[in-house]
Scaffold this active site. Sequence first.
Site, PDB file in Angstrom:
ATOM      1  N   CYS A   1       0.801  -1.225   0.000  1.00 28.45           N
ATOM      2  CA  CYS A   1       0.000   0.000   0.000  1.00 28.45           C
ATOM      3  C   CYS A   1       0.834   1.275   0.000  1.00 28.45           C
ATOM      4  O   CYS A   1       0.278   2.375  -0.026  1.00 28.45           O
ATOM      5  CB  CYS A   1      -0.952  -0.013   1.203  1.00 28.45           C
ATOM      6  SG  CYS A   1      -2.042  -1.439   1.192  1.00 28.45           S
TER       7      CYS A   1
ATOM      8  N   HIS B   1      -2.529   8.161   6.113  1.00 30.75           N
ATOM      9  CA  HIS B   1      -2.794   6.849   5.528  1.00 30.75           C
ATOM     10  C   HIS B   1      -4.220   6.436   5.878  1.00 30.75           C
ATOM     11  O   HIS B   1      -4.958   5.985   5.009  1.00 30.75           O
ATOM     12  CB  HIS B   1      -1.774   5.841   6.052  1.00 30.75           C
ATOM     13  CG  HIS B   1      -1.851   4.503   5.403  1.00 30.75           C
ATOM     14  ND1 HIS B   1      -1.731   4.330   4.035  1.00 30.75           N
ATOM     15  CD2 HIS B   1      -2.043   3.263   5.922  1.00 30.75           C
ATOM     16  CE1 HIS B   1      -1.840   3.042   3.751  1.00 30.75           C
ATOM     17  NE2 HIS B   1      -2.034   2.369   4.867  1.00 30.75           N
TER      18      HIS B   1
ATOM     19  N   GLU C   1      -0.959   5.402  13.619  1.00 29.37           N
ATOM     20  CA  GLU C   1      -0.591   6.628  12.907  1.00 29.37           C
ATOM     21  C   GLU C   1      -0.786   7.853  13.790  1.00 29.37           C
ATOM     22  O   GLU C   1       0.032   8.779  13.771  1.00 29.37           O
ATOM     23  CB  GLU C   1      -1.390   6.763  11.617  1.00 29.37           C
ATOM     24  CG  GLU C   1      -0.926   7.912  10.738  1.00 29.37           C
ATOM     25  CD  GLU C   1      -1.559   7.906   9.359  1.00 29.37           C
ATOM     26  OE1 GLU C   1      -1.076   8.659   8.492  1.00 29.37           O
ATOM     27  OE2 GLU C   1      -2.534   7.150   9.131  1.00 29.37           O
TER      28      GLU C   1
ATOM     29  N   LYS D   1      -9.359   8.456   2.202  1.00 25.74           N
ATOM     30  CA  LYS D   1      -9.857   7.090   2.036  1.00 25.74           C
ATOM     31  C   LYS D   1     -11.276   6.935   2.584  1.00 25.74           C
ATOM     32  O   LYS D   1     -11.953   5.951   2.265  1.00 25.74           O
ATOM     33  CB  LYS D   1      -8.923   6.097   2.723  1.00 25.74           C
ATOM     34  CG  LYS D   1      -7.565   5.922   2.037  1.00 25.74           C
ATOM     35  CD  LYS D   1      -6.743   4.857   2.732  1.00 25.74           C
ATOM     36  CE  LYS D   1      -5.382   4.660   2.074  1.00 25.74           C
ATOM     37  NZ  LYS D   1      -4.457   5.783   2.360  1.00 25.74           N
TER      38      LYS D   1
ATOM     39  N   HIS E   1      -9.787   2.244  -0.028  1.00 32.91           N
ATOM     40  CA  HIS E   1      -8.339   2.054  -0.060  1.00 32.91           C
ATOM     41  C   HIS E   1      -7.926   1.451  -1.393  1.00 32.91           C
ATOM     42  O   HIS E   1      -8.225   0.290  -1.684  1.00 32.91           O
ATOM     43  CB  HIS E   1      -7.923   1.156   1.099  1.00 32.91           C
ATOM     44  CG  HIS E   1      -6.457   1.064   1.307  1.00 32.91           C
ATOM     45  ND1 HIS E   1      -5.532   1.724   0.526  1.00 32.91           N
ATOM     46  CD2 HIS E   1      -5.721   0.373   2.235  1.00 32.91           C
ATOM     47  CE1 HIS E   1      -4.319   1.446   0.943  1.00 32.91           C
ATOM     48  NE2 HIS E   1      -4.401   0.633   1.985  1.00 32.91           N
TER      49      HIS E   1
ATOM     50  N   PHE F   1       1.935  -3.466   3.893  1.00 32.92           N
ATOM     51  CA  PHE F   1       2.264  -4.774   4.445  1.00 32.92           C
ATOM     52  C   PHE F   1       3.781  -5.000   4.360  1.00 32.92           C
ATOM     53  O   PHE F   1       4.444  -4.572   3.411  1.00 32.92           O
ATOM     54  CB  PHE F   1       1.557  -5.883   3.667  1.00 32.92           C
ATOM     55  CG  PHE F   1       0.103  -6.059   4.011  1.00 32.92           C
ATOM     56  CD1 PHE F   1      -0.520  -5.275   4.961  1.00 32.92           C
ATOM     57  CD2 PHE F   1      -0.653  -7.029   3.368  1.00 32.92           C
ATOM     58  CE1 PHE F   1      -1.854  -5.452   5.276  1.00 32.92           C
ATOM     59  CE2 PHE F   1      -1.991  -7.219   3.662  1.00 32.92           C
ATOM     60  CZ  PHE F   1      -2.596  -6.424   4.627  1.00 32.92           C
TER      61      PHE F   1
END
Length: 422
Positions: A168, A308, A319, A340, A345, A404
């Site tokens: 991502c 994010h 975050e 998002k 996403h 990831f």
Amino acid sequence: MPRLIERRRVVLTGVGLVSPLGVGTQANWQALLAGKSGIGRITRFDPSAFPTQIAGQVEGFDPADYIEKKEVKKGDSFIHYALGAAHFALEDAALIIGEEHSERTGVIIGSGIGGLPLIERTHQVHLKRGPSRISPFFIPGLISNMAAGQVSIKYGAKGPNTTPCTACTTGLHAVGDAFRQIQLGYADIMLAGGTEGEVAELGLGGFCSMKALSKRNDDPLRASRPWDRDRDGFVISEGSGIVVLEELEQARARGARIHAEVIGYGMSADAYHISAPHPEGDGAARVMIAALDDAELEPEAIGYINAHGTSTGLGDLAEVKAIKRVFGDHAYRLAVSSTKSTTGHLLGAAGGLESGLLALALQEQILPATLNLDNPDEGCDLDFVPHEPRSADFEYALTNSFGFGGTNGAVIMRRWRNGVDS
């Protein structure tokens, strides 16, 4: 850290967006400001067997509008979306790549997954009709670097051509890497971003097995809800975000309209877990610090963060902890939001899309909203710009992407005042 060589200045002159919010840059921007959501029930296949039955799908997109009809079958949807986004980015930049610029123009477009729908379809052909019926376009139609390759071929970009694949963080790493190519003198113009076309049964099933996705099937518009205490996972989406970056004097020489200046880029690794973030946001904090150091900025200079913010329990809180660690008391004075909440996403495409939106936010001096933030979770107490976008006065903005494997990226941009260097 002292700079060892002179670095050239890099500006962002074009934004190309294809997402669940719409096809085209202005369609996306206007939908974002109107508070629209691109999330709905999946229509590509029957999702009734899956615990999650919603996604962000691109509607109204015809790849034949951007490439010759005979070329469409040679690539999967992630390639098509990239070609569409590249078209819009170059159109927005009013840029034609002529022979005089071709060898100094490059392409860095990444994809986190590549041609998963094509793999599904071709596997069925193989099972039903045998290996002799596998298309010769199967491999070049699914490999991740072919989005960058096809854009390069279409527009004659003969400079650096690479494809990050960092989950991502892919799209943001592409933008940051392209920034470096120009900054260090390897290119003058770069098309950069991410693309993804993974709304497919295997992809959906895999994320469902990880229990990563929202199951708010009866209320898809409210499924993506970063930092809200009732969030239950992210919403998988598709599309592409590509930007045009140029060396400043190159852009000035052709009279380009400048959206923003790119001034900092950071990378880091959590070195913690294959899918979960570090619980204290360690890698996220370090990547923001790296971007600030690269931009030679104090934390107090940042006015807005496009986070994010995926709408997951662990990720959202990590975050926030990272932002508080980096910015201290200033964390409560800057604005933080997650686009998002409207787009879902886009995985490997997210960082490209969000880089384009960040540049537009700086240019228009508007803070995009975080939708569906009705009851902030414990510890999520920053200014998340809930429900409605708002006007603001900010000079510097940052965008984060985390992936990831613990891979992280951050990019910082500076406001460009009506095309005049401030």
